[in-house]
Structure formats: structure tokens, C-alpha cells
Design a protein around this motif. Structure first.
Motif, PDB file in Angstrom:
ATOM      1  N   ILE A 156      40.100   4.405  10.065  1.00 51.65           N
ATOM      2  CA  ILE A 156      40.202   3.382  11.629  1.00 51.65           C
ATOM      3  C   ILE A 156      40.366   4.173  12.210  1.00 51.65           C
ATOM      4  CG2 ILE A 156      41.388   1.693  12.273  1.00 51.65           C
ATOM      5  CD1 ILE A 156      42.829   1.754   8.338  1.00 51.65           C
ATOM      6  N   ALA A 157      40.603   4.766  12.655  1.00 45.45           N
ATOM      7  CA  ALA A 157      40.906   5.947  14.569  1.00 45.45           C
ATOM      8  C   ALA A 157      39.502   5.995  14.940  1.00 45.45           C
ATOM      9  CB  ALA A 157      41.819   6.628  14.467  1.00 45.45           C
ATOM     10  N   THR A 158      38.715   6.528  14.118  1.00 50.26           N
ATOM     11  CA  THR A 158      37.013   7.092  14.180  1.00 50.26           C
ATOM     12  C   THR A 158      35.839   6.416  14.269  1.00 50.26           C
ATOM     13  OG1 THR A 158      37.020   8.422  11.756  1.00 50.26           O
ATOM     14  CG2 THR A 158      37.743   9.811  14.154  1.00 50.26           C
ATOM     15  N   VAL A 159      35.713   6.484  12.552  1.00 53.52           N
ATOM     16  CA  VAL A 159      34.476   5.372  12.096  1.00 53.52           C
ATOM     17  C   VAL A 159      34.757   3.219  12.463  1.00 53.52           C
ATOM     18  CG1 VAL A 159      33.082   4.441  10.246  1.00 53.52           C
ATOM     19  CG2 VAL A 159      33.267   7.290  10.588  1.00 53.52           C
ATOM     20  N   GLY A 160      35.997   2.876  12.850  1.00 52.14           N
ATOM     21  CA  GLY A 160      36.403   1.343  12.693  1.00 52.14           C
ATOM     22  C   GLY A 160      36.402   2.098  14.777  1.00 52.14           C
ATOM     23  N   SER A 161      36.131   2.678  15.222  1.00 52.49           N
ATOM     24  CA  SER A 161      36.903   2.227  16.739  1.00 52.49           C
ATOM     25  C   SER A 161      35.223   2.667  17.763  1.00 52.49           C
ATOM     26  CB  SER A 161      37.281   3.521  17.852  1.00 52.49           C
ATOM     27  OG  SER A 161      38.114   3.507  16.263  1.00 52.49           O
ATOM     28  N   SER A 162      34.236   2.251  16.945  1.00 55.15           N
ATOM     29  CA  SER A 162      32.907   2.515  17.220  1.00 55.15           C
ATOM     30  C   SER A 162      32.585   3.363  18.247  1.00 55.15           C
ATOM     31  CB  SER A 162      32.429  -0.001  18.405  1.00 55.15           C
ATOM     32  OG  SER A 162      32.965  -0.414  17.787  1.00 55.15           O
ATOM     33  N   GLY A 163      32.293   4.600  17.574  1.00 58.25           N
ATOM     34  CA  GLY A 163      32.207   5.885  19.033  1.00 58.25           C
ATOM     35  C   GLY A 163      33.362   5.984  19.567  1.00 58.25           C
ATOM     36  N   ASN A 164      34.018   5.208  19.630  1.00 62.35           N
ATOM     37  CA  ASN A 164      35.119   5.436  20.683  1.00 62.35           C
ATOM     38  C   ASN A 164      36.803   6.664  20.598  1.00 62.35           C
ATOM     39  OD1 ASN A 164      36.460   6.433  23.395  1.00 62.35           O
ATOM     40  ND2 ASN A 164      36.928   4.223  24.019  1.00 62.35           N
ATOM     41  N   SER A 165      36.225   7.834  19.894  1.00 62.36           N
ATOM     42  CA  SER A 165      37.392   8.386  18.737  1.00 62.36           C
ATOM     43  C   SER A 165      38.838   8.230  19.067  1.00 62.36           C
ATOM     44  CB  SER A 165      36.555   9.558  17.745  1.00 62.36           C
ATOM     45  OG  SER A 165      35.482   9.394  17.533  1.00 62.36           O
ATOM     46  N   VAL A 166      38.337   8.695  20.727  1.00 63.29           N
ATOM     47  CA  VAL A 166      39.248   9.591  21.279  1.00 63.29           C
ATOM     48  C   VAL A 166      40.743   8.161  21.603  1.00 63.29           C
ATOM     49  CG1 VAL A 166      40.537  10.739  23.529  1.00 63.29           C
ATOM     50  CG2 VAL A 166      38.362  11.630  22.139  1.00 63.29           C
ATOM     51  N   ALA A 167      40.030   7.213  21.961  1.00 65.39           N
ATOM     52  CA  ALA A 167      40.750   6.177  22.116  1.00 65.39           C
ATOM     53  C   ALA A 167      41.067   5.354  20.310  1.00 65.39           C
ATOM     54  CB  ALA A 167      39.979   5.339  22.670  1.00 65.39           C
ATOM     55  N   GLY A 168      40.291   5.275  19.680  1.00 63.91           N
ATOM     56  CA  GLY A 168      40.512   5.645  18.203  1.00 63.91           C
ATOM     57  C   GLY A 168      42.272   6.170  17.894  1.00 63.91           C
ATOM     58  N   LEU A 169      42.043   6.991  18.166  1.00 66.21           N
ATOM     59  CA  LEU A 169      43.324   8.251  17.857  1.00 66.21           C
ATOM     60  C   LEU A 169      44.137   7.932  18.784  1.00 66.21           C
ATOM     61  CD1 LEU A 169      41.207  11.672  17.553  1.00 66.21           C
ATOM     62  CD2 LEU A 169      42.278   9.963  15.549  1.00 66.21           C
ATOM     63  N   LEU A 170      44.310   7.844  20.560  1.00 70.33           N
ATOM     64  CA  LEU A 170      45.180   7.522  20.717  1.00 70.33           C
ATOM     65  C   LEU A 170      46.127   6.294  20.514  1.00 70.33           C
ATOM     66  CD1 LEU A 170      47.223   7.806  23.778  1.00 70.33           C
ATOM     67  CD2 LEU A 170      44.759   6.525  24.612  1.00 70.33           C
ATOM     68  N   ALA A 171      45.459   5.271  19.899  1.00 74.76           N
ATOM     69  CA  ALA A 171      45.666   4.546  19.330  1.00 74.76           C
ATOM     70  C   ALA A 171      46.751   3.933  18.102  1.00 74.76           C
ATOM     71  CB  ALA A 171      45.365   2.925  19.335  1.00 74.76           C
ATOM     72  N   ALA A 172      46.589   4.771  17.791  1.00 75.80           N
ATOM     73  CA  ALA A 172      46.762   5.515  16.120  1.00 75.80           C
ATOM     74  C   ALA A 172      48.285   6.145  15.988  1.00 75.80           C
ATOM     75  CB  ALA A 172      45.812   5.969  15.467  1.00 75.80           C
ATOM     76  N   PHE A 173      48.131   7.330  17.184  1.00 78.30           N
ATOM     77  CA  PHE A 173      49.667   7.430  17.624  1.00 78.30           C
ATOM     78  C   PHE A 173      50.517   6.407  18.073  1.00 78.30           C
ATOM     79  CE2 PHE A 173      48.871  11.999  16.202  1.00 78.30           C
ATOM     80  CZ  PHE A 173      47.971  12.050  16.490  1.00 78.30           C
ATOM     81  N   VAL A 174      49.833   5.474  19.242  1.00 77.66           N
ATOM     82  CA  VAL A 174      50.674   4.510  19.678  1.00 77.66           C
ATOM     83  C   VAL A 174      51.655   4.484  18.585  1.00 77.66           C
ATOM     84  CG1 VAL A 174      51.081   2.724  21.040  1.00 77.66           C
ATOM     85  CG2 VAL A 174      49.614   5.063  21.622  1.00 77.66           C
ATOM     86  N   GLY A 175      50.483   3.671  17.763  1.00 75.36           N
ATOM     87  CA  GLY A 175      51.297   2.963  16.603  1.00 75.36           C
ATOM     88  C   GLY A 175      52.427   3.807  15.343  1.00 75.36           C
ATOM     89  N   LEU A 176      51.941   4.467  15.321  1.00 72.29           N
ATOM     90  CA  LEU A 176      52.771   5.361  14.177  1.00 72.29           C
ATOM     91  C   LEU A 176      53.730   5.794  15.159  1.00 72.29           C
ATOM     92  CD1 LEU A 176      52.167   7.352  12.339  1.00 72.29           C
ATOM     93  CD2 LEU A 176      51.942   9.339  13.128  1.00 72.29           C
TER      94      LEU A 176
END
Lengths: 497, 166
Positions: A156-176
Motif C-alpha cells: 500500500i505504501a509503495t504501489v498504492g502511492s502513485s510513485g511517491n514511495s517515500v511519502a507512502g512509507l512516511l504515512a505508513a510509519f505515522v499511521g503505525l
């Protein structure tokens, strides 16, 4: 299994639940038809209401909204050339040109019937998938679950972030991190509560869900002008669908159902991806490929069948593994938790009747949409022109009332507003909201399974590397992470050359 | 009249702000973790430790914040050279609207649900540039809170605060 199916069918098909399904479908279409509002927002706003309902009427209402909302986005796509939801973006390509030619009725009918057909077929595929996945899910232990959950978050953080993986991973860590707020279930220690007793049980699900959804969608549109050109829809004369046209859409609908089912079942991939894939696929192999984009019913059918084909399968990983693959599935997880239904490998044995009830609701709502779709379109096309200056405050007010009604705590409204602002700021910064939401929902489950696995192995991390399933998922996750990091670097090098 | 509270900027600038804020938040949380009792305590086994996943999340968030900040700075420099135009719109009115509803939560316990709801809706409609000359705007602002009050308090038995200034 047969008993659960019969029980589910009998429990769902009562007059009260049928009325809920019809009302939900109509509400979903109407919300989906208004640009700026989506079926997801309607589900989020109605979520607090389900607290006062039993599980079957609650699911009947939410499934109705979900089915209706998935189709509703195509109405402004055709009439205004503006998609009511991201997944209806492809429908604009053929819907808007048809509307300009005075064929808006034909375009909407095509969208309606393709949506219903895609939904219906994928719901049947889903029931088969559900039985298969639930059997596999029973073989999964805590270590395997950690691997699957980790893979879902990375996907979800990589493929589901429309190419913006760093932002996706950041969001995932914040959610965690947000999921860690509250009392630790093992030691009983309060984490990140800062002395507030309201946070001892963690952040309440409803204000977080609603805040993120509503904030990211609505706050950016305040004071922005919306097109108010009136186009009336008629279903007569040149707006009738001919038999030849209907026959021409069959391959597009069939491929859309299959592609929608596969995409829908994968966490992180959404209906917009499904619609885009099927549209490209059908255009490539169709005899009328050159007509796509100029106002072609096959194009509309390809888009709508595929985007609605994800509706049922999205619920498969949610119900069998407890992993919501989309924002809407996340809301369903919240609704099921509120009703005491625990999603996971044992759901078919513990609450099989509820699961079958949900899928019968899905089938019934699809049939309802097909039968009364024309009437709902006529209502929705008037609602479309209610100004956002009136709608936006009303929706926010409804959200405040909804979250307050859950615990009668003003603190929950503060949480709602905080997450609305967070959702809006994330949208501004191109940080995807979905990884944060999914990580928030799965964080505590991931931690619980992680600690359980370590308890079994007496503190040794090797348990995660002794399980083949866990290793496979960890390796795929590592490959996804590596690809998401290396791919932009390679693209930058090519641009530099 | 140009609306100064809706302004254009570049997405890369907003990403940089996000990156820096995340790094600051991460550093603050690491400090909090080192100073609070529950996180600085030593636990007998890793399975009983409530700090492993929180630390993972905080460090992960901070590292991603650093990477995002660096990426944004590189992107900004590249865009400056290419003289790229603004590609994002910041709408401060949306933030003001959200803060107005936070104000609703503050005054509701004192002024009551219905009165605060009506006032906040009227102000929100004005903020969103609704047509304030139309009576339907005011009808909606009054009717919706009243209807919701009736539905939620009488049918669903939710306790709303009443007017309690005097």
C-alpha cells in the motif's frame, strides 16, 4: 457452510434490511454524483449511525452506499465532464463527448448496466475467492501473519502511492505510531496518552476515519467555483441502447469483472487502476479501438465494469485476513468491529452467516441499482447542482454530530478536526492518506502477532525466517521496496541523459 | 478582488515543509521516549517490551522525513533552474473552516448544541461564499441542527449539551 448461507440470506432479506439496502443505494448514488463528495465519504458519515443498528441492517446500509457510490461518480463524469470519484476519471473520456453529442442518456445507461454487470459477476467470483482464501487463512500462524501484514503495508505504501514511495512509507510509519496510542495490551502501560484519559483506549476509530476522508476531499474545495451548466437527461430516441451496442459491450464487461476482481483483492490497488487497465486492454483488442475517446459505449462499459468489479473483491482480504486494502474497506473494518464481528481467518466459522449476508446484500443492491437506476439518476442529476458552499459545511456538521454521538465526548470532535486538517495537509503535500489509514488500523494487530510470535519462539527473531510463507512475503516486500527506491533513480538518470 | 488566502505554490515546497516537520516531530518523540517512565524502563524480555514497535515507527518516520526533505531540496533546485511554475494551490479558507468547527466544539457545552450549530453553520456558509441573500441558506442553517437534535436526542437517545450560560 450451507447453513451459514441460508442463515445469512434469511437474516439479510427482511423488509427492514431491504429498505436499508434501497435507501443506501440511493444515498450512495446521490453522494457519488456530487463532485467533491464520494461514496466513501457517505459511508464515513453514516458509520456512526450503524452503532445504533444491528449487524445486518448496518451492513445492508453500508453495502448499499458502497454499491451506489461506485456507480454515482459516473454521473458527473458524463454530465459535467468532471469525475465524481477518481475511479470515474476514465469514464469522462467517452462519457463527456457522448454528452456533448446529446447522448448523455445512452452514456449513463451504459455506465449503469456495465456497473451492475461488473459488480454482479465480480460478487460471484468473490464468493468463490472467499471460500478459497479463508481455508488458506486457517493455516496461517502469528509469524506468517506478520509477514502478510508487513507485505500489505509495504504494498500500500509503495504501489498504492502513485510513485511517491517515500511519502507512502512516511504515512505508513505515522499511521503505525498513531496505532500505538493507548494502553499496551501486554503490560497495561499507557503509551503516548500525555495524561488524557480519553486516549487510554487509543484514538477512536470513527473521528480518525471520517476526519482523514472528509478533510482530504473537502477542505481544498472551499470557495472554489463549480460548473453549474444544466444538462437534462432523457432516455428516449437516440438515447436508447440498441441490441448491437449491448452485444458490443459484453467482452468489455467480462474482462472488467475479471480484472476488477484481481485488482480489488490486492491491498493498495484501487478501482481507478482497474478501470485504466481494462480500458487500455479493451481498446487494444476491440474492433472499434479507434473510436475510444470520441464517445464510444464500449469505452464507458470497459471503465465502469472494471471499477465496479473491485467492489466485492475488496472485501476478501478484509474479511479473511483482517487486512483492508482500501479506504472504504477500512471503514467496513471499523463498522464490523463496532458490531463485534472480528475479521480474520476464523470469520467463516465464527460469523459465516454475516459474511454470506454481506454478499447477498451486494448482489441485491446491484439488482436494485439496475432496476431503479434510471429514477435515481433523475434525482441525482438535480442534487448535483447544490452548491458546495452549502454542502461542505453541512457535511462537516454531520460529521461532528456523528462522532459526538458515539461517546458523547467533545474530545472526539477535536480529534475529528485534527485529522481533517491532517488529511488536508497530506493531500496538499502529496502524501497519500491510505497508507496512514491502513497502518493505523493494522498497527495494533501487527504488534500483537509480532509479540505472540516472539513469545512462541521465546524471544528469538529466527521464527520469522523459519516460516516459508513469512519468508516469501518478506522477500516480496524487500523487492517492492528496492524497486520503489531504484526505479525513480533510474528514471532520473535517463532524464539527465 | 484577488483572494489572498488561496495562493499558488509548488508541491516540492510543501513536501519540504512536510519532511522538516516530520523530522522535528521524530526528534521530539525520541526525546519524549527517553524521558518518560514507561519507555525508559528496562524490560525482562523483548516480548514484554512495549517500546519496540513505537521506536521502529518513530525512527522510520524520522528517516523518511530526512529522505523526503533531501529529495524536496534537490527537486526545488532542479525546478528553480527550469523556472517551473506553481503547481499546487494552498487554500487557507479550508483550514479556517476546520478551525471554526473546532470552535463549535469549544462553545457547544456552554451555549448548547442547537444554538452553536446554527451559528457555526451560518458563519460556515458565509465563509464558503454561499448566497447569503437567499432565505433557503438561513432555513438550512436552522433546520438542519434542529432536525439532527430531534433525531439524535429523541430517537437515538444521545445526550447533547443544552444552553447553560445563565
Amino acid at each position: 457452510m450451507i447453513n451459514a448461507m441460508i442463515d445469512g440470506l434469511q437474516s439479510m432479506m427482511t423488509l427492514y434490511n431491504i429498505l436499508m439496502m434501497v435507501a443506501g443505494t440511493a444515498l450512495g448514488v446521490t453522494f457519488g454524483a456530487i463532485p467533491g463528495l464520494t461514496g466513501g465519504i457517505a459511508i464515513a458519515v453514516c458509520l456512526p449511525l450503524t452503532f445504533y443498528l444491528d449487524v445486518y441492517p448496518a451492513m445492508a446500509l453500508l453495502i448499499g452506499i458502497y454499491v451506489g457510490g461506485s456507480f454515482g461518480g459516473s454521473i458527473p463524469a458524463v454530465l459535467l465532464g468532471v469525475p465524481g470519484a477518481p475511479e470515474a476519471g476514465i469514464t469522462v473520456l467517452d462519457g463527456a463527448p457522448m454528452s456533448k453529442k446529446g447522448q448523455s442518456g445512452k452514456a449513463l445507461l451504459t455506465a449503469l448496466y456495465a456497473s451492475c454487470a461488473g459488480n454482479f459477476l465480480s460478487a460471484l467470483i468473490t464468493i468463490v475467492m472467499l471460500m478459497g482464501v479463508s481455508k488458506i487463512a486457517l493455516m496461517i500462524g502469528p509469524a506468517e501473519f506478520v509477514g502478510i501484514l508487513f507485505f500489505s503495508l509495504v504494498l500500500i505504501a509503495t504501489v498504492g502511492s502513485s510513485g511517491n514511495s517515500v511519502a507512502g512509507l512516511l504515512a505508513a510509519f505515522v499511521g503505525l505510531l498513531l496505532s500505538m496510542i493507548g494502553t499496551d495490551p501486554v503490560t497495561g502501560i499507557a503509551r503516548f496518552t500525555f495524561g488524557r484519559h480519553e486516549l487510554l483506549s487509543g484514538l477512536e476509530l470513527i473521528p480518525v476515519l471520517i476526519g482523514l476522508f472528509v478533510g482530504s476531499e473537502l477542505l481544498g474545495g472551499v470557495r472554489s467555483k463549480r460548473q453549474t451548466q444544466v444538462k437534462t437527461v432523457n432516455f428516449k430516441d437516440e438515447n436508447r441502447l440498441t441490441k448491437k451496442e449491448v452485444a458490443g459491450t459484453v467482452p468489455a464487461v467480462l474482462s472488467g469483472s475479471v480484472i476488477g476482481s484481481i485488482i480489488g483483492a490486492l491491498p493498495g490497488l484501487n478501482a481507478a487502476v482497474s478501470a485504466t487497465l481494462n480500458y487500455s486492454f479493451v481498446r487494444r483488442f476491440s474492433k472499434n479501438g479507434s473510436a475510444f475517446g470520441t464517445g464510444c459505449v464500449e469505452g464507458i462499459a470497459a471503465s465502469e465494469a472494471a471499477n465496479n468489479g473491485t467492489v466485492g473483491p475488496t472485501l476478501v482480504p478484509l474479511l479473511t485476513l483482517g487486512i483492508p486494502g482500501s479506504g472504504t474497506a477500512a471503514i467496513f473494518l471499523g463498522a464490523l468491529l463496532m458490531q463485534g464481528v472480528i475479521c480474520g481467518p476464523t470469520i467463516m466459522t465464527d460469523s459465516g452467516n454475516v459474511v454470506y449476508g454481506i454478499f447477498f446484500a451486494l448482489l441485491f443492491c446491484t439488482i436494485t441499482l439496475a432496476v431503479i437506476g434510471r429514477l435515481i439518476i433523475r434525482i441525482a442529476q438535480n442534487v448535483i447542482f447544490i452548491p458546495t458552499s452549502i454542502l461542505t459545511p453541512l457535511v462537516i456538521f454531520m460529521c461532528c454530530v456523528g462522532v459526538y454521538s458515539n461517546r458523547s465526548l467533545v474530545f472526539d470532535i477535536y480529534v475529528l478536526i485534527a485529522f481533517m486538517l491532517l488529511g488536508y495537509l497530506m493531500k496538499l503535500g502529496n502524501i497519500p492518506v491510505l497508507p496512514l489509514l491502513i497502518a493505523y488500523l493494522l498497527g495494533s494487530t501487527l504488534e500483537a502477532h509480532f509479540r505472540r510470535a516472539l513469545t512462541i519462539s521465546q524471544g528469538k527473531m529466527s521464527i520469522f525466517f523459519r516460516s516459508p510463507i513469512c519468508v516469501i512475503f518478506l522477500l516480496i516486500s524487500a523487492a517492492l521496496l528496492a524497486y520503489s527506491i531504484l526505479s525513480p533513480l533510474r528514471n532520473n538518470k535517463k532524464k539527465g541523459k | 478582488m484577488k483572494n489572498k488566502l488561496i495562493f499558488d505554490t509548488r508541491k516540492s515546497h510543501i513536501e519540504l515543509v512536510w519532511g522538516l516537520l516530520t523530522v522535528l516531530a521524530g526528534i521530539a518523540l525520541i526525546y519524549v521516549m527517553h524521558t518518560t517512565a514507561w519507555s525508559s524502563k528496562t524490560y525482562s524480555s523483548i516480548t514484554r517490551s512495549p517500546v519496540l514497535i513505537p521506536y521502529t515507527a518513530i525512527y522510520g518516520m524520522t528517516i523518511m522525513g530526512v529522505i523526503l526533505s533531501v529529495k524536496s531540496i534537490v527537486k526545488i533546485r532542479r525546478e528553480d533552474r527550469a523556472e517551473k511554475k506553481a503547481d499546487a494551490k494552498v487554500n487557507v479558507w479550508g483550514v479556517i473552516l476546520a478551525l471554526l468547527w473546532a470552535l463549535f466544539a469549544i462553545v457547544m457545552p456552554t451555549v448548547g448544541f442547537t444554538v452553536s450549530g446554527i451559528v457555526c453553520l451560518i458563519v460556515s456558509f458565509w465563509l464558503c461564499q454561499a448566497d447569503m441573500r437567499k432565505p433557503t441558506t438561513y432555513i438550512a442553517a436552522i433546520a438542519v441542527p434542529v432536525v439532527f437534535y430531534v433525531i439524535f436526542s429523541k430517537l437515538l437517545l444521545v445526550r447533547f449539551p443544552a444552553f447553560s450560560v445563565f
